[in-house]
Scaffold this active site. Structure first.
Site, PDB file in Angstrom:
ATOM      1  N   PRO A   2       1.393  -1.353  -0.006  1.00 31.06           N
ATOM      2  CA  PRO A   2      -0.187  -0.189   0.222  1.00 31.06           C
ATOM      3  C   PRO A   2       0.878   1.182   0.020  1.00 31.06           C
ATOM      4  O   PRO A   2       1.912   1.502   0.298  1.00 31.06           O
ATOM      5  CB  PRO A   2      -0.819  -0.230   1.294  1.00 31.06           C
ATOM      6  CG  PRO A   2      -0.414  -0.831   2.213  1.00 31.06           C
ATOM      7  CD  PRO A   2       0.781  -1.878   0.861  1.00 31.06           C
ATOM      8  N   GLU A   3       0.233   2.321  -0.716  1.00 34.34           N
ATOM      9  CA  GLU A   3       0.640   3.605  -0.665  1.00 34.34           C
ATOM     10  C   GLU A   3       0.042   4.223  -0.010  1.00 34.34           C
ATOM     11  O   GLU A   3      -1.003   3.997   0.064  1.00 34.34           O
ATOM     12  CB  GLU A   3       1.953   3.615  -2.289  1.00 34.34           C
ATOM     13  CG  GLU A   3       2.616   3.421  -2.599  1.00 34.34           C
ATOM     14  CD  GLU A   3       4.231   3.614  -4.387  1.00 34.34           C
ATOM     15  OE1 GLU A   3       3.486   4.753  -3.884  1.00 34.34           O
ATOM     16  OE2 GLU A   3       4.204   2.868  -4.247  1.00 34.34           O
ATOM     17  N   LYS A  56       2.808   5.882   6.546  1.00 35.79           N
ATOM     18  CA  LYS A  56       1.982   5.435   5.754  1.00 35.79           C
ATOM     19  C   LYS A  56       1.087   3.981   7.090  1.00 35.79           C
ATOM     20  O   LYS A  56       1.543   3.294   7.135  1.00 35.79           O
ATOM     21  CB  LYS A  56       2.619   3.830   4.953  1.00 35.79           C
ATOM     22  CG  LYS A  56       2.712   4.759   3.745  1.00 35.79           C
ATOM     23  CD  LYS A  56       3.273   3.887   3.287  1.00 35.79           C
ATOM     24  CE  LYS A  56       4.431   4.417   2.062  1.00 35.79           C
ATOM     25  NZ  LYS A  56       5.597   3.477   1.223  1.00 35.79           N
ATOM     26  N   ARG A 253      15.162  -0.773  -6.733  1.00 35.10           N
ATOM     27  CA  ARG A 253      14.241  -0.103  -6.975  1.00 35.10           C
ATOM     28  C   ARG A 253      13.918  -0.104  -8.487  1.00 35.10           C
ATOM     29  O   ARG A 253      14.054   0.792  -9.082  1.00 35.10           O
ATOM     30  CB  ARG A 253      13.230   0.724  -6.540  1.00 35.10           C
ATOM     31  CG  ARG A 253      14.134   0.462  -4.887  1.00 35.10           C
ATOM     32  CD  ARG A 253      13.024  -0.448  -4.119  1.00 35.10           C
ATOM     33  NE  ARG A 253      11.916   0.011  -4.486  1.00 35.10           N
ATOM     34  CZ  ARG A 253      11.025   0.675  -3.115  1.00 35.10           C
ATOM     35  NH1 ARG A 253      11.032   1.202  -2.544  1.00 35.10           N
ATOM     36  NH2 ARG A 253       9.674   0.120  -3.339  1.00 35.10           N
TER      37      ARG A 253
END
Ligand SMILES: [Zn+2]
Length: 265
Positions: A2-3, A56, A253
């Site tokens: 989740p962002e 987050k 990434r």
């Protein structure tokens, strides 16, 4: 993973489901979820004041005490629908009959019970800077947060101490929206480019929120349902110029970008 937009939706859902009710029972299905020793019964019988997001994390405000949730890879709050495939770690029972699960397939999420007065210092100590959203429209604010940072802009945006909430997807999408080469050193950006970064981040969050509203959202990485312009789209045409979107690995990434309209200056 989740962002920021998903955590915002998790938090809004929790507030909507539980708001105005009392937490009658906090059932600990998997005690490994606790990030520190705590007494879950401390929260029982307390009224839900609300829920808010920081970076987050979700903070469920129960007056003088709070339940802090961190979703990590697969955690999410969902209404208890009796689906036996769920990996339930916490079950929250509310006074009007609502039951909310902390569902977490990979069991990497964490939770803490803190006194409300200690929540901010707890999150500060986890290295979280000010939030990227909402309202960070001022390019000068972004320039000041990244003052002197020589790392490539896309990698720099992931540094939660500078600005919290931008993850790997959001960083690629923001660079694309800003038409910036993700390899540019952050320190080389002009004020106008920082303004474009600000608009890129906020636009990405707003568009993802509009796309994902619902009781159970699906992680943006899982579906690839079309709210990304470049992320996960290597080999597809750029929505802006139709050149092929490319992927490369930047500091471990994935970065997705259009080499034509994000070309270096
Ligand atoms: Zn392009």
């Amino acid at each position: 993973v989740p962002e920021l937009p998903e955590v915002e939706i998790f938090t809004r859902n929790l507030a909507r489901w539980a708001g105005g009710q009392t937490l009658s029972r906090l059932e600990v299905v998997d005690p490994r979820i606790w990030g520190a020793p705590c007494r879950p019964e401390e929260l029982e019988g307390r009224e839900v004041i609300g829920a808010y997001r920081r970076a987050k994390y979700t903070v469920l405000d129960l007056g003088s005490w709070a339940l802090v949730l961190h979703y990590r890879m697969t955690g999410k709050p969902v209404l208890d629908d009796g689906d036996v495939r769920r990996k339930v770690r916490l079950r929250l029972w509310f006074s009007e009959g609502t039951r909310v699960l902390f569902d977490d397939a990979r069991c990497l999420g964490q939770a803490w019970i803190l006194q409300c007065a200690n929540v901010d210092s707890f999150l500060d100590a986890r290295g979280l800077g000010p939030d990227a959203w909402p309202g960070r429209r001022d390019g000068a604010w972004w320039a000041a947060r990244f003052n002197g940072v020589r790392a490539p802009i896309k990698a720099a945006l992931l540094d939660q101490k500078r600005v919290a909430g931008v993850g790997n997807i959001g960083a690629s999408e923001a660079c694309y929206r800003a038409a910036l080469d993700p390899r540019r050193p952050a320190s080389s950006l002009t004020l106008a480019e920082w303004t474009a970064v600000a608009e890129g981040v906020l636009g990405w969050v707003d568009d993802t929120l509009a796309h994902e509203l619902g009781d159970e959202i699906h992680f943006v990485t899982a579906g690839g349902e079309g709210c990304f312009r470049v992320y996960g789209r290597a080999g597809e045409p750029c929505p802006r110029c139709a050149r092929v979107v490319e992927r490369f690995v930047q500091r471990g990434r994935s970065t997705f970008w259009c080499p034509r309209c994000q070309g270096s200056r």
